[in-house]
Design a protein around this motif. Structure first.
Motif, PDB file in Angstrom:
ATOM      1  N   TYR A 130       0.860  -1.185   0.000  1.00  0.00           N
ATOM      2  CA  TYR A 130       0.000   0.000   0.000  1.00  0.00           C
ATOM      3  C   TYR A 130       0.899   1.237   0.000  1.00  0.00           C
ATOM      4  O   TYR A 130       1.160   1.849   1.026  1.00  0.00           O
ATOM      5  N   HIS A 131       1.359   1.595  -1.178  1.00  0.00           N
ATOM      6  CA  HIS A 131       2.334   2.692  -1.292  1.00  0.00           C
ATOM      7  C   HIS A 131       1.702   4.081  -1.254  1.00  0.00           C
ATOM      8  O   HIS A 131       2.408   5.075  -1.245  1.00  0.00           O
ATOM      9  N   ASN A 132       0.392   4.154  -1.213  1.00  0.00           N
ATOM     10  CA  ASN A 132      -0.300   5.443  -1.214  1.00  0.00           C
ATOM     11  C   ASN A 132      -1.030   5.724   0.100  1.00  0.00           C
ATOM     12  O   ASN A 132      -2.099   6.321   0.107  1.00  0.00           O
ATOM     13  N   LEU A 133      -0.452   5.299   1.221  1.00  0.00           N
ATOM     14  CA  LEU A 133      -1.110   5.514   2.514  1.00  0.00           C
ATOM     15  C   LEU A 133      -1.395   6.989   2.762  1.00  0.00           C
ATOM     16  O   LEU A 133      -0.564   7.852   2.474  1.00  0.00           O
ATOM     17  N   GLN A 134      -2.575   7.233   3.303  1.00  0.00           N
ATOM     18  CA  GLN A 134      -2.990   8.595   3.631  1.00  0.00           C
ATOM     19  C   GLN A 134      -3.529   8.630   5.055  1.00  0.00           C
ATOM     20  O   GLN A 134      -4.286   7.741   5.460  1.00  0.00           O
ATOM     21  N   SER A 135      -3.146   9.664   5.781  1.00  0.00           N
ATOM     22  CA  SER A 135      -3.705   9.881   7.106  1.00  0.00           C
ATOM     23  C   SER A 135      -5.135  10.374   6.946  1.00  0.00           C
ATOM     24  O   SER A 135      -5.409  11.256   6.134  1.00  0.00           O
ATOM     25  N   LEU A 136      -6.040   9.790   7.728  1.00  0.00           N
ATOM     26  CA  LEU A 136      -7.429  10.232   7.697  1.00  0.00           C
ATOM     27  C   LEU A 136      -7.757  11.152   8.863  1.00  0.00           C
ATOM     28  O   LEU A 136      -8.214  12.269   8.679  1.00  0.00           O
ATOM     29  N   ARG A 137      -7.513  10.659  10.088  1.00  0.00           N
ATOM     30  CA  ARG A 137      -7.920  11.439  11.250  1.00  0.00           C
ATOM     31  C   ARG A 137      -7.144  10.993  12.473  1.00  0.00           C
ATOM     32  O   ARG A 137      -6.881   9.819  12.659  1.00  0.00           O
TER      33      ARG A 137
END
Length: 158
Positions: free
Chosen positions: A67-74
């Protein structure tokens, strides 16, 4: 007898709720402590620093895998409404992979989310936690009352 039971039920129901019909909450979102106006601004500033810090380390660490596109949500914390002691903090993330199915032309997507608990000492006062994390590099700051930091907590989760 039915009238007696109905009266008891009404008394018990009235005793369960304070005047005005609302219940007092024991725990609230950290963004609302000590007041919604004061807590929101400080917590949003912290969350902005955390996201920036995560984005800086992601490419060389957490985002090298599937998962090379991890994004912080909250980033959320619950606190005791009476004294501001933190009950729990969780940092959520999302990521996905996608590939083309060569035989059908369909896109196969694997989308995931993670809820990473923050390794906090029990009942850490929110003002002390916020002060500790209000640094240039909040991911690597030792969390109050512990020997660990947010980065180490994420390595066990992501």
């Amino acid at each position: 007898m039915n009238r007696f039971l109905a009266s008891v039920a009404l008394v018990l129901a009235a005793a369960s709720f304070p005047a005005g019909g609302t219940t007092a909450e024991t725990f609230i979102d950290a963004r609302s402590y000590p007041t919604p106006a004061a807590g929101r601004e400080r917590f949003l500033a912290l969350e902005t620093r955390l996201v920036r810090g995560f984005d800086e380390v992601c490419g060389d660490t957490f985002c090298e895998g599937e998962y090379h596109n991890l994004q912080s949500l909250r980033f959320r914390c619950s606190v005791n409404a009476a004294d501001g002691g933190v009950e729990e903090c969780v940092w959520t993330f999302t990521g996905s992979t996608a590939q083309v199915d060569g035989s059908s032309g369909r896109i196969i997507v694997d989308a995931r989310s993670w809820a990473c608990p923050v390794p906090l000492a029990a009942r850490t006062p929110l003002p002390i936690l916020l002060q500790a994390l209000e640094q240039d590099d909040p991911l690597h700051v030792r969390l109050p009352g512990t020997t660990t930091n947010l980065y180490e907590g994420l390595t066990g989760c992501l």
